[in-house]
Structures are given as C-alpha cells and as structure tokens.
Design a protein around this motif. Structure first.
Motif, PDB file in Angstrom:
ATOM      1  N   THR A   1       0.701  -1.102   0.009  1.00  0.00           N
ATOM      2  CA  THR A   1      -0.132   0.111  -0.011  1.00  0.00           C
ATOM      3  C   THR A   1       0.916   1.264  -0.069  1.00  0.00           C
ATOM      4  N   THR A   2       1.970   1.146   0.586  1.00  0.00           N
ATOM      5  CA  THR A   2       2.984   2.325   0.506  1.00  0.00           C
ATOM      6  C   THR A   2       3.836   2.321  -1.012  1.00  0.00           C
ATOM      7  N   GLY A   3       3.405   1.502  -1.730  1.00  0.00           N
ATOM      8  CA  GLY A   3       4.219   1.705  -2.917  1.00  0.00           C
ATOM      9  C   GLY A   3       5.572   0.618  -2.988  1.00  0.00           C
ATOM     10  N   TYR A   4       6.028  -0.190  -2.295  1.00  0.00           N
ATOM     11  CA  TYR A   4       6.945  -0.718  -2.128  1.00  0.00           C
ATOM     12  C   TYR A   4       6.597  -2.123  -2.972  1.00  0.00           C
ATOM     13  N   THR A   5       7.786  -2.732  -3.658  1.00  0.00           N
ATOM     14  CA  THR A   5       7.515  -4.213  -4.225  1.00  0.00           C
ATOM     15  C   THR A   5       7.831  -5.118  -3.415  1.00  0.00           C
ATOM     16  N   LYS A   6       7.299  -6.198  -3.501  1.00  0.00           N
ATOM     17  CA  LYS A   6       7.425  -7.594  -2.977  1.00  0.00           C
ATOM     18  C   LYS A   6       7.538  -8.726  -4.009  1.00  0.00           C
ATOM     19  N   TYR A   7       8.223  -9.786  -3.498  1.00  0.00           N
ATOM     20  CA  TYR A   7       8.483 -10.960  -4.445  1.00  0.00           C
ATOM     21  C   TYR A   7       8.375 -12.139  -3.778  1.00  0.00           C
ATOM     22  N   LEU A   8       7.945 -13.119  -4.407  1.00  0.00           N
ATOM     23  CA  LEU A   8       8.144 -14.703  -3.904  1.00  0.00           C
ATOM     24  C   LEU A   8       9.610 -14.965  -3.818  1.00  0.00           C
ATOM     25  N   ASP A   9       9.978 -15.376  -2.684  1.00  0.00           N
ATOM     26  CA  ASP A   9      11.437 -15.313  -2.188  1.00  0.00           C
ATOM     27  C   ASP A   9      12.291 -16.307  -3.469  1.00  0.00           C
ATOM     28  N   SER A  10      11.512 -17.392  -3.760  1.00  0.00           N
ATOM     29  CA  SER A  10      12.092 -18.293  -4.473  1.00  0.00           C
ATOM     30  C   SER A  10      12.305 -17.856  -6.151  1.00  0.00           C
ATOM     31  N   LEU A  11      11.881 -16.744  -6.398  1.00  0.00           N
ATOM     32  CA  LEU A  11      12.250 -16.056  -7.778  1.00  0.00           C
ATOM     33  C   LEU A  11      13.548 -15.460  -7.752  1.00  0.00           C
ATOM     34  N   GLU A  12      14.105 -15.536  -6.711  1.00  0.00           N
ATOM     35  CA  GLU A  12      15.846 -15.119  -6.814  1.00  0.00           C
ATOM     36  C   GLU A  12      15.866 -13.899  -7.631  1.00  0.00           C
ATOM     37  N   ALA A  13      15.116 -12.926  -7.358  1.00  0.00           N
ATOM     38  CA  ALA A  13      15.258 -11.697  -8.185  1.00  0.00           C
ATOM     39  C   ALA A  13      15.171 -11.652  -9.578  1.00  0.00           C
ATOM     40  N   ARG A  14      14.641 -12.619 -10.270  1.00  0.00           N
ATOM     41  CA  ARG A  14      14.440 -12.867 -11.702  1.00  0.00           C
ATOM     42  C   ARG A  14      13.243 -11.978 -12.267  1.00  0.00           C
ATOM     43  N   PHE A  15      12.337 -11.882 -11.406  1.00  0.00           N
ATOM     44  CA  PHE A  15      11.151 -10.985 -12.095  1.00  0.00           C
ATOM     45  C   PHE A  15      10.987  -9.594 -11.239  1.00  0.00           C
TER      46      PHE A  15
END
Length: 119
Positions: free
Chosen positions: A53-67
């Motif tokens: 809600t504050t505009g930060y991005t979050k990712y599934l940990d297993s993606l290893e920063a690929r997305f």
C-alpha cells in the motif's frame, strides 16, 4: 464495469524473457493493491509479486530476483518483467487488483495469460 486484461504470455526457451502487461479499464478512482499470481497445472494459485500500500515491491522469495514488477499509474497498467525463465515458471499468470471503482471497492482478476517455458 471494471475489467482487467493481461497480455504478453507465450512460449519461450529456458533462460529467455517475457514481459506481461495488465491493463485495468473502466471507471476507476484509485487502485489500492496490485499483485501478480500464477497457477501451474495441478497446483494451487501462487502469489508471485506485488506492490504494498506504500508503493514498495515484494516478491516470492524463490524467484531469486528474476522478476520485476512495475506500474504506470497514468495508464492503470502493471507489468511483470520475467527474466532467466525456467521450466518451473510455466503457469497461467493472473493480474489482481483491489481498487475503488464506480461500484465501490472490490477485488478484480484478469482472465490470465499462459506462460510456457521449454527446456
């Protein structure tokens, strides 16, 4: 009536990239939550990435920063840049938004776009 439509899916080889788009159309006053999910055959739908809600991005940990998730507020569009794709990324990818539209606040889903990664 609010409508979400994804595009950009397709067939790609291992290591390739795809960029998914999701456009929200209709009478929209504000978008509060934005997420991408995916569902592989025989599996439950899985959260992949989103904006807080504050505009930060979050990712599934297993993606290893690929997305990478990004958005264009002026166009009511969210993107998912997918790099170094693996066969296990094969799934239908869904856009999800919780937004304030003409009929009030509600949760909306797109129809999904197929991503297939060949080995």
């Amino acid at each position: 009536q609010v409508h979400l439509e994804e595009s950009g899916g397709g067939l790609v080889q291992t290591g390739g990239s795809l960029r998914l788009s999701c456009v929200a159309s209709g009478k929209i006053f504000s978008i509060n939550h934005i997420n991408w999910y995916r569902q592989a055959p025989g599996s439950q739908r899985e959260w992949v990435a989103g904006f807080t809600t504050t505009g930060y991005t979050k990712y599934l940990d297993s993606l290893e920063a690929r997305f990478i998730i990004s958005k264009d507020d002026a166009k009511n569009t969210v993107y998912l840049q997918m790099n170094s794709l693996k066969p296990e990324d094969t799934a239908v990818y869904y856009c999800n938004m919780f937004l304030f539209g003409q009929r009030g606040r509600a949760d909306y889903w797109g129809q999904g776009t197929q991503v297939t990664v060949s080995s």
